[in-house]
Design a protein around this motif. Sequence first.
Motif, PDB file in Angstrom:
ATOM      1  N   LYS A 167       4.300  -4.476   2.742  1.00 55.43           N
ATOM      2  CA  LYS A 167       5.055  -3.227   2.795  1.00 55.43           C
ATOM      3  C   LYS A 167       4.158  -2.041   2.479  1.00 55.43           C
ATOM      4  O   LYS A 167       3.190  -2.162   1.747  1.00 55.43           O
ATOM      5  N   GLU A 168       4.538  -0.907   3.048  1.00 53.43           N
ATOM      6  CA  GLU A 168       3.930   0.370   2.684  1.00 53.43           C
ATOM      7  C   GLU A 168       4.928   1.150   1.840  1.00 53.43           C
ATOM      8  O   GLU A 168       6.091   1.272   2.203  1.00 53.43           O
ATOM      9  N   PHE A 169       4.473   1.652   0.715  1.00 53.32           N
ATOM     10  CA  PHE A 169       5.320   2.468  -0.147  1.00 53.32           C
ATOM     11  C   PHE A 169       5.338   3.910   0.339  1.00 53.32           C
ATOM     12  O   PHE A 169       4.302   4.440   0.731  1.00 53.32           O
ATOM     13  N   HIS A 170       6.478   4.505   0.249  1.00 49.87           N
ATOM     14  CA  HIS A 170       6.549   5.959   0.378  1.00 49.87           C
ATOM     15  C   HIS A 170       6.274   6.489  -1.021  1.00 49.87           C
ATOM     16  O   HIS A 170       6.863   6.025  -2.001  1.00 49.87           O
ATOM     17  N   ILE A 171       5.363   7.420  -1.145  1.00 48.61           N
ATOM     18  CA  ILE A 171       5.028   7.977  -2.453  1.00 48.61           C
ATOM     19  C   ILE A 171       5.601   9.389  -2.527  1.00 48.61           C
ATOM     20  O   ILE A 171       5.304  10.238  -1.685  1.00 48.61           O
ATOM     21  N   LYS A 172       6.432   9.623  -3.542  1.00 49.69           N
ATOM     22  CA  LYS A 172       6.997  10.951  -3.763  1.00 49.69           C
ATOM     23  C   LYS A 172       6.144  11.657  -4.802  1.00 49.69           C
ATOM     24  O   LYS A 172       5.728  11.048  -5.793  1.00 49.69           O
ATOM     25  N   TYR A 173       5.907  12.936  -4.569  1.00 50.66           N
ATOM     26  CA  TYR A 173       5.116  13.738  -5.501  1.00 50.66           C
ATOM     27  C   TYR A 173       6.012  14.773  -6.150  1.00 50.66           C
ATOM     28  O   TYR A 173       6.833  15.414  -5.490  1.00 50.66           O
ATOM     29  N   PHE A 174       5.856  14.932  -7.448  1.00 50.54           N
ATOM     30  CA  PHE A 174       6.603  15.922  -8.211  1.00 50.54           C
ATOM     31  C   PHE A 174       5.602  16.836  -8.896  1.00 50.54           C
ATOM     32  O   PHE A 174       4.673  16.351  -9.542  1.00 50.54           O
ATOM     33  N   LYS A 175       5.793  18.128  -8.751  1.00 48.22           N
ATOM     34  CA  LYS A 175       4.845  19.080  -9.333  1.00 48.22           C
ATOM     35  C   LYS A 175       5.438  19.655 -10.614  1.00 48.22           C
ATOM     36  O   LYS A 175       6.475  20.294 -10.593  1.00 48.22           O
ATOM     37  N   PHE A 235       0.825  -1.206   0.000  1.00 39.82           N
ATOM     38  CA  PHE A 235       0.000   0.000   0.000  1.00 39.82           C
ATOM     39  C   PHE A 235       0.858   1.254   0.000  1.00 39.82           C
ATOM     40  O   PHE A 235       1.977   1.251   0.520  1.00 39.82           O
ATOM     41  N   GLY A 236       0.291   2.334  -0.524  1.00 37.80           N
ATOM     42  CA  GLY A 236       0.899   3.649  -0.348  1.00 37.80           C
ATOM     43  C   GLY A 236       0.658   4.088   1.084  1.00 37.80           C
ATOM     44  O   GLY A 236      -0.370   3.752   1.678  1.00 37.80           O
ATOM     45  N   GLU A 237       1.593   4.842   1.642  1.00 40.99           N
ATOM     46  CA  GLU A 237       1.496   5.201   3.061  1.00 40.99           C
ATOM     47  C   GLU A 237       0.543   6.357   3.336  1.00 40.99           C
ATOM     48  O   GLU A 237       0.101   6.550   4.455  1.00 40.99           O
ATOM     49  N   ASN A 238       0.250   7.142   2.321  1.00 40.94           N
ATOM     50  CA  ASN A 238      -0.671   8.252   2.532  1.00 40.94           C
ATOM     51  C   ASN A 238      -1.509   8.455   1.281  1.00 40.94           C
ATOM     52  O   ASN A 238      -1.195   7.948   0.222  1.00 40.94           O
ATOM     53  N   LEU A 239      -2.564   9.192   1.436  1.00 41.17           N
ATOM     54  CA  LEU A 239      -3.483   9.434   0.335  1.00 41.17           C
ATOM     55  C   LEU A 239      -3.511  10.922   0.053  1.00 41.17           C
ATOM     56  O   LEU A 239      -3.815  11.723   0.937  1.00 41.17           O
ATOM     57  N   LYS A 240      -3.174  11.292  -1.157  1.00 43.23           N
ATOM     58  CA  LYS A 240      -3.220  12.699  -1.553  1.00 43.23           C
ATOM     59  C   LYS A 240      -4.427  12.876  -2.458  1.00 43.23           C
ATOM     60  O   LYS A 240      -4.385  12.528  -3.631  1.00 43.23           O
TER      61      LYS A 240
END
Length: 192
Positions: free
Chosen positions: A54-62, A30-35
Amino acid sequence: MLCCIFNYAPHYRSVIYKKMSEELHADFYFGENLKFKGETIKKIDINKLEGFKKEFHIKYFKFFIDLEWYCGLIPLVFNRKYDKYIIYPHKWAINQWIFLIIARLLGKKVYSWEHGLKTYTVRNFVLQMDLVLHKLLSGSFIYGNHAKNIMIDLKYDKSKLFTIYNSLDFDLTFKYRNKIIEDSIYKEKFNN
């Protein structure tokens, strides 16, 4: 073996995840947070879910759009233990595209679990991206027939679309539906 890769672990899916773990022996990532527009949705206790890995860390790029990168996703496609995957598709997740291409080259099956399209008014560029994404998939589990019919009309491959409805806790909602009694308050007060 089945590997489930979802962007988040919402509480309302706990029963279906548990059944998938028990009956399909699925592993979960799973992703660790929901955006999502600043909303917060309660997360299940993932440590109580058999098959949680496992929980994925999700990186966001703008850029001109929000791009995502699920840290640790790509190695899962090379894991020999898995031959089938269920993902929540995200056309702006860069490494999900890479994952889908590699899975296809390796002969592994990847299915999406999604809402599908709820309207015909989709920007052409977004629609074309989504059509390509769905061509890389082995199939898509869609929440309802309305979305499935729209997708068929928009030239998605209907042989790869499977309606599974919303996959919530059927047994619990069935108990509540059986308790519903007809009431005239809406007719009397609102004429409907």
